[in-house]
Write an enzyme that holds these catalytic residues in place. Sequence first.
Site, PDB file in Angstrom:
ATOM      1  N   LEU A 143       0.862  -1.170   0.000  1.00 31.34           N
ATOM      2  CA  LEU A 143       0.000   0.000   0.000  1.00 31.34           C
ATOM      3  C   LEU A 143       0.900   1.222   0.000  1.00 31.34           C
ATOM      4  O   LEU A 143       1.971   1.213   0.617  1.00 31.34           O
ATOM      5  CB  LEU A 143      -0.892   0.031   1.253  1.00 31.34           C
ATOM      6  N   ASP A 144       0.493   2.273  -0.694  1.00 28.23           N
ATOM      7  CA  ASP A 144       1.276   3.496  -0.686  1.00 28.23           C
ATOM      8  C   ASP A 144       1.416   4.025   0.744  1.00 28.23           C
ATOM      9  O   ASP A 144       0.562   3.760   1.604  1.00 28.23           O
ATOM     10  CB  ASP A 144       0.607   4.578  -1.551  1.00 28.23           C
ATOM     11  N   LYS A 145       2.457   4.780   0.977  1.00 24.98           N
ATOM     12  CA  LYS A 145       2.735   5.319   2.308  1.00 24.98           C
ATOM     13  C   LYS A 145       1.494   5.963   2.934  1.00 24.98           C
ATOM     14  O   LYS A 145       1.170   5.712   4.101  1.00 24.98           O
ATOM     15  CB  LYS A 145       3.865   6.345   2.222  1.00 24.98           C
TER      16      LYS A 145
END
Length: 303
Positions: free
Chosen positions: A137-139
Amino acid sequence: MSAPIEIWAQNAANQRLDLFLSQALPEYSRSRVQALIREGAVLVMGKAAKPSLLLQGGERINVILPQLKDPVLVAEDIDLDIVYEDAHIVVINKQQGLVVHPSAGHSSGTLVNALLNHCTDLSGLNGEIRPGIVHRLDKDTSGLLVVAKNDLAHARLARQWQESGITRIYHGLLNGVIAENAGLVDAPIGRHPHERIKMAVETTRGRRAITHYRVIRRYSAYTYTELRLETGRTHQIRVHMAHLGHAVAGDKLYGPKKQRLELDGQALHAKILGFKHPVSGEDLLFESALPPYFVELLTSLEV
């Protein structure tokens, strides 16, 4: 030094060179970018430049980046919200702002560092700095992801991802008001032709990507939406919603430069994750409640 990379300064009019490059190369701090420019490792339209150079927009920038060593992994005591765990997998509810695995710009404070403190039995199929990481998942995207504790579990989960045998449903707040109640975006995604850190709808080189969306609630300038991934390309939801003209609120990479809402990152939450257990074959389905930041955001729009 490694081979030079090429970056195009699209939409960068009146930006300083050092500021633009520090955004285009997030693994490098602004001071490190300034040092590279002064060392002559940066050429703008084939010529050396100063960090303070004001770009006109559209320039070709060549950067020779130093070879980066993989960071040394260290176990760190970072709180984890563990939804499920057994001898083969761990399902985590990741908080917004947490990077999944170490990289040149994030050598510590990541989910992997936290996992190493929690358990030592993580799969090694994805390399030394990504133990156990099956998907990311993106930051600034919160929500559910699964981690493999051994190679067998990892390989079988990866096969499910490749065959689209999983359920991935997100909730997101989008800019603007979507007229239709539901729809889909079927548009191929590939690396952006000019901006290294971005993905884009790429009809010639992109891989097929499909995102289904359904309106949950409309506000005066935003739409609260359910988003279901049929495929799993990098930044897929963010790219597809921007392509639709309704970028995820708070998305500074794909959304408008000037945001109406001051958010720490994109308002996107991986709410539902479903897959077959890699060993038992049991159907597993997990759901995560919206985190406080998201609830507060929606409440503020009710006013």
